[in-house]
Write a protein that holds these residues in place. Structure first.
Motif, PDB file in Angstrom:
ATOM      1  N   GLU A 210       0.837  -1.202   0.000  1.00  0.00           N
ATOM      2  CA  GLU A 210       0.000   0.000   0.000  1.00  0.00           C
ATOM      3  C   GLU A 210       0.871   1.251   0.000  1.00  0.00           C
ATOM      4  O   GLU A 210       0.550   2.247  -0.661  1.00  0.00           O
ATOM      5  N   PHE A 211       1.983   1.208   0.709  1.00  0.00           N
ATOM      6  CA  PHE A 211       2.885   2.346   0.732  1.00  0.00           C
ATOM      7  C   PHE A 211       3.539   2.542  -0.640  1.00  0.00           C
ATOM      8  O   PHE A 211       3.700   3.679  -1.110  1.00  0.00           O
ATOM      9  N   LEU A 212       3.914   1.446  -1.295  1.00  0.00           N
ATOM     10  CA  LEU A 212       4.503   1.542  -2.632  1.00  0.00           C
ATOM     11  C   LEU A 212       3.504   2.139  -3.622  1.00  0.00           C
ATOM     12  O   LEU A 212       3.884   2.920  -4.503  1.00  0.00           O
ATOM     13  N   LYS A 213       2.231   1.790  -3.496  1.00  0.00           N
ATOM     14  CA  LYS A 213       1.208   2.362  -4.369  1.00  0.00           C
ATOM     15  C   LYS A 213       1.108   3.872  -4.148  1.00  0.00           C
ATOM     16  O   LYS A 213       0.882   4.640  -5.095  1.00  0.00           O
ATOM     17  N   PHE A 214       1.264   4.292  -2.902  1.00  0.00           N
ATOM     18  CA  PHE A 214       1.251   5.721  -2.583  1.00  0.00           C
ATOM     19  C   PHE A 214       2.424   6.422  -3.254  1.00  0.00           C
ATOM     20  O   PHE A 214       2.268   7.510  -3.824  1.00  0.00           O
ATOM     21  N   MET A 215       3.595   5.808  -3.218  1.00  0.00           N
ATOM     22  CA  MET A 215       4.761   6.374  -3.894  1.00  0.00           C
ATOM     23  C   MET A 215       4.534   6.439  -5.405  1.00  0.00           C
ATOM     24  O   MET A 215       4.917   7.410  -6.064  1.00  0.00           O
ATOM     25  N   LEU A 216       3.912   5.391  -5.949  1.00  0.00           N
ATOM     26  CA  LEU A 216       3.624   5.359  -7.386  1.00  0.00           C
ATOM     27  C   LEU A 216       2.667   6.480  -7.775  1.00  0.00           C
ATOM     28  O   LEU A 216       2.869   7.169  -8.783  1.00  0.00           O
ATOM     29  N   ASN A 217       1.625   6.681  -6.979  1.00  0.00           N
ATOM     30  CA  ASN A 217       0.634   7.719  -7.275  1.00  0.00           C
ATOM     31  C   ASN A 217       1.216   9.124  -7.174  1.00  0.00           C
ATOM     32  O   ASN A 217       0.655  10.068  -7.735  1.00  0.00           O
ATOM     33  N   ASN A 218       2.330   9.252  -6.462  1.00  0.00           N
ATOM     34  CA  ASN A 218       2.986  10.549  -6.304  1.00  0.00           C
ATOM     35  C   ASN A 218       4.361  10.567  -6.970  1.00  0.00           C
ATOM     36  O   ASN A 218       5.223  11.377  -6.600  1.00  0.00           O
ATOM     37  N   GLN A 219       4.555   9.702  -7.936  1.00  0.00           N
ATOM     38  CA  GLN A 219       5.870   9.538  -8.554  1.00  0.00           C
ATOM     39  C   GLN A 219       6.422  10.847  -9.121  1.00  0.00           C
ATOM     40  O   GLN A 219       7.602  11.166  -8.944  1.00  0.00           O
ATOM     41  N   SER A 220       5.590  11.612  -9.792  1.00  0.00           N
ATOM     42  CA  SER A 220       6.068  12.836 -10.434  1.00  0.00           C
ATOM     43  C   SER A 220       6.519  13.895  -9.437  1.00  0.00           C
ATOM     44  O   SER A 220       7.406  14.699  -9.735  1.00  0.00           O
ATOM     45  N   SER A 221       5.951  13.899  -8.244  1.00  0.00           N
ATOM     46  CA  SER A 221       6.325  14.902  -7.244  1.00  0.00           C
ATOM     47  C   SER A 221       7.369  14.393  -6.254  1.00  0.00           C
ATOM     48  O   SER A 221       8.083  15.184  -5.636  1.00  0.00           O
ATOM     49  N   PHE A 222       7.487  13.073  -6.106  1.00  0.00           N
ATOM     50  CA  PHE A 222       8.444  12.508  -5.157  1.00  0.00           C
ATOM     51  C   PHE A 222       9.825  12.273  -5.769  1.00  0.00           C
ATOM     52  O   PHE A 222      10.842  12.399  -5.089  1.00  0.00           O
ATOM     53  N   PHE A 223       9.870  11.910  -7.063  1.00  0.00           N
ATOM     54  CA  PHE A 223      11.126  11.511  -7.693  1.00  0.00           C
ATOM     55  C   PHE A 223      11.657  12.585  -8.639  1.00  0.00           C
ATOM     56  O   PHE A 223      10.886  13.314  -9.261  1.00  0.00           O
ATOM     57  N   LEU A 224      12.988  12.640  -8.767  1.00  0.00           N
ATOM     58  CA  LEU A 224      13.621  13.547  -9.712  1.00  0.00           C
ATOM     59  C   LEU A 224      13.504  12.994 -11.124  1.00  0.00           C
ATOM     60  O   LEU A 224      13.611  11.785 -11.338  1.00  0.00           O
ATOM     61  N   ALA A 225      13.316  13.887 -12.081  1.00  0.00           N
ATOM     62  CA  ALA A 225      13.269  13.476 -13.485  1.00  0.00           C
ATOM     63  C   ALA A 225      14.674  13.275 -14.035  1.00  0.00           C
ATOM     64  O   ALA A 225      14.887  12.491 -14.956  1.00  0.00           O
ATOM     65  N   SER A 226      15.655  13.980 -13.476  1.00  0.00           N
ATOM     66  CA  SER A 226      17.049  13.849 -13.896  1.00  0.00           C
ATOM     67  C   SER A 226      17.949  14.168 -12.718  1.00  0.00           C
ATOM     68  O   SER A 226      17.530  14.835 -11.767  1.00  0.00           O
ATOM     69  N   TYR A 227      19.190  13.689 -12.792  1.00  0.00           N
ATOM     70  CA  TYR A 227      20.149  13.898 -11.716  1.00  0.00           C
ATOM     71  C   TYR A 227      21.170  14.948 -12.135  1.00  0.00           C
ATOM     72  O   TYR A 227      21.262  15.328 -13.302  1.00  0.00           O
ATOM     73  N   ASP A 228      21.988  15.394 -11.160  1.00  0.00           N
ATOM     74  CA  ASP A 228      23.003  16.403 -11.435  1.00  0.00           C
ATOM     75  C   ASP A 228      24.328  15.761 -11.812  1.00  0.00           C
ATOM     76  O   ASP A 228      24.611  14.620 -11.432  1.00  0.00           O
ATOM     77  N   GLY A 229      25.152  16.538 -12.522  1.00  0.00           N
ATOM     78  CA  GLY A 229      26.504  16.089 -12.820  1.00  0.00           C
ATOM     79  C   GLY A 229      27.310  16.056 -11.535  1.00  0.00           C
ATOM     80  O   GLY A 229      26.930  16.635 -10.530  1.00  0.00           O
TER      81      GLY A 229
END
Length: 239
Positions: A210-229
């Motif tokens: 259930e917690f993983l589903k919550f992370m999935l539903n908020n993927q765009s706001s929780f995870f970075l789209a790209s990393y830094d050099g």
């Protein structure tokens, strides 16, 4: 959950001691093999190989984790990571190991903030704050803080960790969803050391899903789209 947390913390410390004795850094790769094929392979083949490693089905993953002789791994708790989050793990691996990039720290939201958001979400959904959810979230926070420097970092991230974390700072207040997701790859191994009643195991497994589903539903706001050099393997720099 408190009992599981205590046993797991002890086993993290034991695994750290084994790592030092072996003189290897392979188990920091979130379940991926150091012998993973270079990016020259077709994307589909890379994704397939990474997916196998993520769900702990390959011998290479057992070797990387440093627990190939642990009989408890034969009865691992099953945590089905959603496909989009598996892809997130593959991208995470590629950014760091293939492109020499890092997650810029501190992250927002941090692991602490994500756990708090989930507690608020469940409280509204259930109409009350349950002790069981709170215990599991506290357990995840404790697991994360203790496991991060030992088994959740890639080798290229270690210098950054030393620069970002001091004695009075907890990793869960600095790192974010990218590293928290790696914990779910390792949880089956960590919990494999502990004797858990089947009924308790089923409830725990369901709550983690259930917690993983919550992370999935908020993927765009929780995870970075790209990393830094990176510069010399240290902190990520601004783009």
């Amino acid at each position: 959950m408190d009992r599981l947390m205590k046993h797991t913390e002890e086993n993290i410390q034991k695994q750290q001691a084994l790592d030092k004795k072996a003189g290897v850094d392979k188990n920091t790769k979130s379940g991926r093999s150091a012998q993973t094929k270079p990016k020259g392979s077709a994307d589909a083949k890379v994704d397939k190989e990474e997916a196998k490693n993520i769900v702990a089905k390959g011998k290479k993953r057992k070797a990387d984790s440093g627990i190939e002789d642990n009989p408890a791994t034969e009865k691992l708790i099953k945590i089905q990571i959603p496909p989009n989050l598996k892809k997130q793990l593959v991208d995470d691996w590629e950014f760091i190991t293939q492109q020499n990039k890092l997650v810029k720290l501190p992250r927002s939201p941090s692991v602490d903030e994500i756990l708090t958001k989930y507690l608020e979400y469940r409280s509204k959904k259930d109409g009350m704050m349950t002790d069981a959810v709170g215990e599991i979230l506290n357990g995840l926070r404790s697991y994360f803080d203790k496991a991060l420097p030992t088994i959740l970092l890639y080798k290229k991230e270690r210098q950054q960790y030393r620069e970002a974390i001091s004695d009075n700072v907890s990793p869960s207040s600095v790192y974010g969803a990218e590293h928290l997701l790696r914990l779910f790859v390792k949880l089956p191994e960590l919990l494999g050391y502990v004797k858990i009643e089947e009924e308790t195991l089923i409830r725990l497994q369901q709550k983690l899903l259930e917690f993983l589903k919550f992370m999935l539903n908020n993927q765009s706001s929780f995870f970075l789209a790209s990393y830094d050099g990176t510069e010399g393997g240290g902190k990520g720099k601004d783009n």
